[in-house]
Design a protein around this motif. Structure first.
Motif, PDB file in Angstrom:
ATOM      1  N   LEU A   1       2.908  23.636   4.983  1.00 47.93           N
ATOM      2  CA  LEU A   1       4.114  22.924   5.427  1.00 47.93           C
ATOM      3  C   LEU A   1       4.404  23.232   6.889  1.00 47.93           C
ATOM      4  N   SER A   2       5.268  22.400   7.488  1.00 46.99           N
ATOM      5  CA  SER A   2       5.570  22.565   8.915  1.00 46.99           C
ATOM      6  C   SER A   2       6.329  23.862   9.187  1.00 46.99           C
ATOM      7  N   ASP A   3       6.921  24.479   8.146  1.00 47.56           N
ATOM      8  CA  ASP A   3       7.575  25.773   8.369  1.00 47.56           C
ATOM      9  C   ASP A   3       6.603  26.948   8.155  1.00 47.56           C
ATOM     10  N   GLY A   4       5.334  26.629   7.966  1.00 44.87           N
ATOM     11  CA  GLY A   4       4.316  27.671   7.842  1.00 44.87           C
ATOM     12  C   GLY A   4       4.016  28.072   6.404  1.00 44.87           C
TER      13      GLY A   4
ATOM     14  N   TYR B   1       0.849  -1.188   0.000  1.00 41.88           N
ATOM     15  CA  TYR B   1       0.000   0.000   0.000  1.00 41.88           C
ATOM     16  C   TYR B   1       0.888   1.243   0.000  1.00 41.88           C
ATOM     17  N   ALA B   2       0.389   2.304  -0.576  1.00 37.52           N
ATOM     18  CA  ALA B   2       1.043   3.601  -0.360  1.00 37.52           C
ATOM     19  C   ALA B   2       0.748   4.036   1.069  1.00 37.52           C
ATOM     20  N   VAL B   3       1.775   4.467   1.777  1.00 42.27           N
ATOM     21  CA  VAL B   3       1.585   4.962   3.145  1.00 42.27           C
ATOM     22  C   VAL B   3       0.760   6.251   3.080  1.00 42.27           C
ATOM     23  N   ARG B   4      -0.224   6.362   3.969  1.00 40.25           N
ATOM     24  CA  ARG B   4      -1.044   7.584   4.049  1.00 40.25           C
ATOM     25  C   ARG B   4      -0.846   8.193   5.428  1.00 40.25           C
ATOM     26  N   PRO B   5       0.020   9.185   5.543  1.00 36.56           N
ATOM     27  CA  PRO B   5       0.242   9.784   6.867  1.00 36.56           C
ATOM     28  C   PRO B   5      -1.007  10.540   7.327  1.00 36.56           C
ATOM     29  N   PRO B   6      -1.132  10.756   8.636  1.00 40.39           N
ATOM     30  CA  PRO B   6      -2.350  11.393   9.146  1.00 40.39           C
ATOM     31  C   PRO B   6      -2.339  12.915   8.925  1.00 40.39           C
ATOM     32  N   ILE B   7      -2.417  13.319   7.666  1.00 45.48           N
ATOM     33  CA  ILE B   7      -2.423  14.752   7.337  1.00 45.48           C
ATOM     34  C   ILE B   7      -3.877  15.163   7.107  1.00 45.48           C
ATOM     35  N   PRO B   8      -4.407  16.127   7.883  1.00 48.56           N
ATOM     36  CA  PRO B   8      -5.785  16.558   7.633  1.00 48.56           C
ATOM     37  C   PRO B   8      -5.935  17.041   6.184  1.00 48.56           C
ATOM     38  N   GLY B   9      -6.989  16.590   5.530  1.00 46.70           N
ATOM     39  CA  GLY B   9      -7.250  17.016   4.151  1.00 46.70           C
ATOM     40  C   GLY B   9      -6.639  16.112   3.099  1.00 46.70           C
ATOM     41  N   LEU B  10      -5.999  15.022   3.538  1.00 50.63           N
ATOM     42  CA  LEU B  10      -5.342  14.131   2.560  1.00 50.63           C
ATOM     43  C   LEU B  10      -6.356  13.445   1.634  1.00 50.63           C
TER      44      LEU B  10
ATOM     45  N   GLU C   1      13.248  20.662   1.790  1.00 50.72           N
ATOM     46  CA  GLU C   1      13.793  19.535   2.556  1.00 50.72           C
ATOM     47  C   GLU C   1      13.654  19.825   4.044  1.00 50.72           C
ATOM     48  N   GLY C   2      13.488  18.757   4.815  1.00 52.39           N
ATOM     49  CA  GLY C   2      13.399  18.913   6.266  1.00 52.39           C
ATOM     50  C   GLY C   2      12.095  19.533   6.728  1.00 52.39           C
ATOM     51  N   VAL C   3      11.103  19.559   5.863  1.00 51.77           N
ATOM     52  CA  VAL C   3       9.777  20.050   6.265  1.00 51.77           C
ATOM     53  C   VAL C   3       8.725  19.035   5.826  1.00 51.77           C
ATOM     54  N   ALA C   4       7.638  18.992   6.590  1.00 50.31           N
ATOM     55  CA  ALA C   4       6.576  18.038   6.280  1.00 50.31           C
ATOM     56  C   ALA C   4       5.307  18.793   5.909  1.00 50.31           C
ATOM     57  N   ALA C   5       4.460  18.147   5.140  1.00 46.46           N
ATOM     58  CA  ALA C   5       3.124  18.704   4.894  1.00 46.46           C
ATOM     59  C   ALA C   5       2.305  18.464   6.153  1.00 46.46           C
ATOM     60  N   THR C   6       1.626  19.484   6.646  1.00 46.51           N
ATOM     61  CA  THR C   6       0.863  19.325   7.890  1.00 46.51           C
ATOM     62  C   THR C   6      -0.642  19.389   7.648  1.00 46.51           C
ATOM     63  N   GLN C   7      -1.043  19.946   6.507  1.00 43.84           N
ATOM     64  CA  GLN C   7      -2.478  20.103   6.259  1.00 43.84           C
ATOM     65  C   GLN C   7      -2.705  20.331   4.767  1.00 43.84           C
ATOM     66  N   ILE C   8      -3.842  19.854   4.302  1.00 42.89           N
ATOM     67  CA  ILE C   8      -4.245  20.160   2.922  1.00 42.89           C
ATOM     68  C   ILE C   8      -5.655  20.764   2.973  1.00 42.89           C
ATOM     69  N   ASP C   9      -5.788  21.970   2.482  1.00 43.94           N
ATOM     70  CA  ASP C   9      -7.085  22.650   2.469  1.00 43.94           C
ATOM     71  C   ASP C   9      -7.613  22.713   1.049  1.00 43.94           C
ATOM     72  N   ASP C  10      -8.906  22.920   0.964  1.00 43.86           N
ATOM     73  CA  ASP C  10      -9.518  23.107  -0.352  1.00 43.86           C
ATOM     74  C   ASP C  10      -9.708  24.604  -0.582  1.00 43.86           C
ATOM     75  N   VAL C  11      -9.119  25.096  -1.650  1.00 40.67           N
ATOM     76  CA  VAL C  11      -9.314  26.508  -2.004  1.00 40.67           C
ATOM     77  C   VAL C  11      -9.902  26.531  -3.417  1.00 40.67           C
ATOM     78  N   ASP C  12     -11.178  26.799  -3.492  1.00 43.94           N
ATOM     79  CA  ASP C  12     -11.901  26.825  -4.776  1.00 43.94           C
ATOM     80  C   ASP C  12     -11.693  25.541  -5.575  1.00 43.94           C
ATOM     81  N   GLY C  13     -11.774  24.427  -4.882  1.00 44.56           N
ATOM     82  CA  GLY C  13     -11.673  23.133  -5.570  1.00 44.56           C
ATOM     83  C   GLY C  13     -10.258  22.645  -5.769  1.00 44.56           C
TER      84      GLY C  13
END
Ligand code: FAD
Length: 550
Positions: free
Chosen positions: A226-229, A114-123, A208-220
């Motif tokens: 990212l973790s650095d903001g 399986y592809a790993v699915r990390p617990p990122i809101p909005g994934l 590099e050295g940063v993670a995705a922390t959230q995915i939002d929907d903006v107009d579809g």
């Protein structure tokens, strides 16, 4: 008549089925595959997304019909195995609500990963995709050719980088996000540096050295935080942060699995049940160098494992070799390859090791078009080849494969100097870079050459750093605190060097390690404790960029 059921109809499963047919013309071999395609070229998917492989049909190497016709296999697509009853030796399969029970004498599990699915809101945003199947590639290609302009790739492993390259070729602006300190975390940082450079040169933004922390929907459309903001807008997000074995069927049937969920097999791919074999990404193997147990998610071991399993079912054949994890990936104009263990895995496993480095042309320098290739070889104090990596525009595949072959054959690192390799100016050098690595290993193991590893900081307080390049090279950039004495002058500057060193050991470097080797020998002959900086300034400029001034 022997009844064999194979679960999973791609790399490992189809290799097992085809080999079995060749060994047993009368067996009833049933392959169940939950997807629509069997025997498809998953490794080719990125090149279909990019358009380099123009036709979808080129990815489909066989169909159920062609496999029935040519090999007499019964291949059932859209058919999912849902349960294994080991006592009854049956597999329950389901197709469109229709349930059937298949009896087996031998069962091969090749369900992949399986592809790993990390617990990122909005994934679960509809524009977030993995690249594992032909329909995945269809979706990605459709997006790429229907107005998408921006993509974010989460994960800079092999598949993530292939996806980044493919989408760039398809005209998208791509950003790659890697939580580890550098892209391609499986290679050493000094090799990854060139990969990042290739990505940047081709317009890919690398985080590099940063993670995705959230995915939002903006107009579809997805917007990745990212973790650095930072936030990045995209039309498409590719999720490629790793794979995990698809082993729940095996576990539910009570087969042994590792703590990370890979199916435990012996050297003949046999599981803890004598009637069941497992191969490919779902199965665990023991790494040839580190001894770590886990899946090696690569096509060659999956195909080899399928053959080994089939042989074992027939009671013939050789055991599967422990994998070295030999792999290569193209990143635009740059190839990066590896075999065996990386620095990090050697350090984690507590191995003592030396490293040889070269920065030579991929063929004779005087013949037009020589491209610099950067190679490193990790080897043990007893000479065992532990790992090798290379990056460059040409010839990486040949060098990594030669070293992988040497490692498999049990050659020592210094044996590489004796290889009888093909040579003509357009192809290589009379002293091939692989042989040069062998010479360095020989100098260290037999010749008593001390090396300074350029990964370790060079502190001028405790070490006298002697740069033996020439003045123009020095002027283009040098290490802060180093002293320049060009190599031809070293022999007549012994007293001066002894005075300047003032009791400190001397670390000698040139551009890539050869002139400094000569100088180190000269100093050693004069009784001065000296070490050659492996890989020279070309490596130092990558491993210690903050120490460089011009
Ligand atoms: P797979 O080939 O993935 O096949 C498993 C099949 O089992 C799947 O089709 C799945 O649908 C099916 N299945 C799962 N569960 C069930 C069930 N319960 N019932 C029925 N069917 C089921 N490796 C390399 O060495 N070099 C490369 O360049 C390379 N590039 C790659 C590029 C991409 C995009 C991908 C995705 C992989 C790549 N790989 C590469 C990895 C390589 O493809 C895999 O390691 C290899 O395919 C694993 O073989 P497998 O048989 O274990 O699994």
């Amino acid at each position: 008549m022997r009844k064999v059921v194979v679960i999973g109809g791609v790399a490992g499963g189809m290799s097992a089925a085809a080999r079995l047919r060749r060994l047993d013309p009368t067996a009833r071999i049933t392959v169940v595959e939950q997807g629509a395609e069997v025997s498809f070229a998953n490794c080719g998917l990125p090149y279909y997304v990019s358009g380099e492989i123009p036709s979808r049909a080129d990815l489909l190497l066989h169909s159920p019909e062609s496999l029935a016709r040519t090999l007499g296999l019964e291949v059932r697509v859209h058919t999912r195995a849902t349960e294994i009853d080991r006592a009854a030796q049956t597999v329950t399969v389901e197709r469109g609500g229709d349930i059937q029970v298949l009896r087996y004498d031998a069962l091969v599990l090749a369900p992949g990963a399986y592809a790993v699915r990390p617990p990122i809101p909005g994934l679960d945003h509809p524009r977030v995709h993995t690249l594992r199947t032909v329909p995945d590639a269809d979706t990605m290609r459709a997006l790429a050719t229907s107005g998408a302009t921006k993509a974010v790739v989460l994960g800079a492993g092999f598949i993530g980088l292939e996806a980044a390259e493919a989408l760039t070729h398809a005209g998208l602006q791509v950003a790659v996000i890697e939580a580890a300190p550098h892209v391609l975390p499986m290679v050493d940082p000094e090799i990854a540096w060139y990969v990042r450079d290739a990505l940047n040169r081709h317009g890919v933004a690398v985080h590099e050295g940063v993670a995705a922390t959230q995915i939002d929907d903006v107009d579809g459309r997805p917007q990745v935080t990212l973790s650095d903001g930072a936030t990045i807008d995209a039309d498409l997000v590719v999720l490629s942060v790793g794979v995990r074995p698809r082993s729940e069927l095996a576990a539910a049937a009570g087969l042994s699995v590792t703590e990370h969920g890979a199916i435990v097999v012996d050297e003949h791919q046999r599981t803890s049940d004598p009637h069941i074999w497992a191969v490919g990404d779902a199965s665990a193997s023991i790494h040839a160098i580190t001894g770590a147990t886990g899946p090696v998610a690569l096509a060659t071991p999956a195909n080899r494992g399928g053959r080994v399993a089939a042989d074992s079912i027939m009671g013939v054949g050789r055991p599967a070799p422990k994998p070295l994890g030999t792999a290569i990936v193209r990143v635009f104009d740059t190839a990066v390859g590896m075999t065996g263990a990386s620095r990090r895995s050697l350090e984690q496993s507590g191995r003592d090791f030396h490293t040889a480095r070269t920065h030579s042309g991929h063929h004779a320098g005087y013949y037009p078009g020589a491209e610099t290739m950067h190679l490193l070889l990790h080897f043990a104090p007893d000479g065992q080849i532990l790992g090798a990596q290379g990056v460059g525009k040409e010839g990486i595949d040949k060098r990594i494969d030669v070293i992988a072959t040497g490692a498999r054959a049990g050659l020592r690192a210094d044996d590489l100097v004796d290889l009888d390799l093909s040579y003509a100016p357009p192809f290589g050098a009379a002293k091939d870079p692989v042989m040069m690595l062998g010479m360095i290993a020989d100098n260290v193991l037999v010749g008593g050459l001390r090396q300074h590893d350029p990964v370790d900081p060079l502190d001028p307080d405790t070490t006298f750093v002697l740069d033996v390049r020439n003045q123009p090279e020095w002027d283009r950039g040098h290490l802060r605190g180093a002293t320049l004495i060009p190599q031809p002058l070293v022999a007549r500057s012994i007293d001066q060097i002894r005075d300047l060193a003032n009791g400190r050991p001397v670390a000698v470097h040139c551009a890539s390690g050869f002139r400094s080797y000569l100088a180190t020998r000269t100093l050693m002959g004069a009784g001065i404790p000296a070490a050659n900086v492996s890989g020279g300034f070309m490596t130092l400029a990558v491993t210690q960029p903050d120490g460089v001034e011009s």
